[in-house]
Design an enzyme around this catalytic site. Structure first.
Site, PDB file in Angstrom:
ATOM      1  N   LYS A 222     -21.742  17.268   7.914  1.00 51.05           N
ATOM      2  CA  LYS A 222     -20.559  17.619   8.795  1.00 51.05           C
ATOM      3  C   LYS A 222     -20.342  16.515   9.698  1.00 51.05           C
ATOM      4  O   LYS A 222     -19.306  16.604  10.208  1.00 51.05           O
ATOM      5  CB  LYS A 222     -21.196  18.803   9.304  1.00 51.05           C
ATOM      6  CG  LYS A 222     -20.156  19.579  10.360  1.00 51.05           C
ATOM      7  CD  LYS A 222     -19.057  19.970   9.601  1.00 51.05           C
ATOM      8  CE  LYS A 222     -17.652  20.375  10.571  1.00 51.05           C
ATOM      9  NZ  LYS A 222     -16.439  20.825   9.732  1.00 51.05           N
TER      10      LYS A 222
ATOM     11  N   SER B 247       0.829  -1.306  -0.038  1.00 48.55           N
ATOM     12  CA  SER B 247      -0.045   0.031  -0.093  1.00 48.55           C
ATOM     13  C   SER B 247       0.822   1.133  -0.179  1.00 48.55           C
ATOM     14  O   SER B 247       1.495   1.421  -0.877  1.00 48.55           O
ATOM     15  CB  SER B 247      -0.856  -0.019   1.153  1.00 48.55           C
ATOM     16  OG  SER B 247      -2.050   0.787   0.986  1.00 48.55           O
TER      17      SER B 247
END
Length: 270
Positions: free
Chosen positions: A138, A86
């Site tokens: 949010k 990764s």
């Protein structure tokens, strides 16, 4: 005596080791070492990577710094250790050449983002969150509720963007097309030998072989190829205890899990 300028090392090789999960502290240490490689004008850098990956932004900053170093004439050879997956791959593809052991665990090219939906548990214990927010997204990935379809689509677009950045970096670094990269960039892990078949790895060999390759590319004499070690993690007391290194590694991974919760990661999760 305090020298006004750093020692020049135009006939020596530098070595930087990236071990464990890639985080902000890793970035700071590696960038400091890369600046020293630049200032001392090392002609070659042996980059040892033994990492499952980590945070996206930190991996990108290290990758960019290595690319700039190459552009100034430093020959960078990456040596993949036990695991370079990764984010470790993302950093590695910035090198001029990549050497891996036949059994190195590599790949895991992709992005992961996780949150925790604890709503059922919170309901059982009688805990309820009261949220006041300025926008509909949010409190995305808030642990007290499941994702809405709109939130899931928004996060998927974020992951797709980060994934495409990863694929493009691998394609550019390994001189492959994005289509070729996507054939093996589906999150799978594979061995160093398999990685060579995909074009991710240049040559199979240990770190000593990678060192000799870096010296050959940079035209270094035999007496000058012993690397100058730069940076490196401070030894933890825990590492000297039986099983301490394993516990330390687990602690590092847990730390990233907690601090980067809700953040896209280039991290292999076995």
């Amino acid at each position: 005596m305090i020298w006004p300028w750093p020692r020049k090392s135009r006939k020596r090789m530098a070595r930087i080791c990236i071990e464990g999960p890639i985080s902000g502290s890793t970035r700071k240490s590696v960038l400091k070492s890369l600046r020293e490689v630049d200032e001392r004008e090392f002609p070659a850098l042996l980059l040892r990577i033994d990492s499952p990956g980590g945070t996206v932004g930190d991996s990108q900053e290290i990758h960019s710094a290595i690319v700039r170093l190459k552009e100034k004439g430093c020959h960078v050879v990456a040596s993949f250790g036990n695991i370079s997956a990764s984010g470790g791959v993302y950093i590695g593809v910035a090198a001029e050449k990549i050497v891996a052991n036949p059994g190195t665990i590599t790949g895991s090219i992709g992005v992961i983002l996780r949150g925790n939906n604890l709503s059922k548990l919170l309901e059982k214990v009688g805990v309820r969150f009261e949220t006041i927010k300025s926008g509909v997204f949010k409190d995305i990935l808030s642990p007290d509720r499941a994702l809405t379809n709109e939130e899931r689509q928004l996060l998927q677009s974020l992951i797709d963007s980060s994934y495409n950045q990863f694929v493009n970096a691998v394609a550019e670094g390994r001189d492959l097309s994005t289509e070729q990269v996507k054939e093996f960039a589906d999150g799978r892990v594979f061995s160093g030998a398999q990685g060579q078949e995909f074009g991710l790895i240049d040559e199979l060999g240990d770190e000593e072989y990678a060192k000799q390759l870096a010296a050959k590319i940079a035209g270094l004499e035999e007496e000058n190829i012993r690397p100058v070690e730069l940076g490196g993690k401070k030894k933890k007391l825990l590492n000297f205890l039986p099983g301490g290194k394993l516990v330390s590694t687990i602690f590092d991974l847990l730390s990233i899990e907690l601090t980067a919760s809700g953040t896209p990661l280039w991290l292999f999760r076995p």
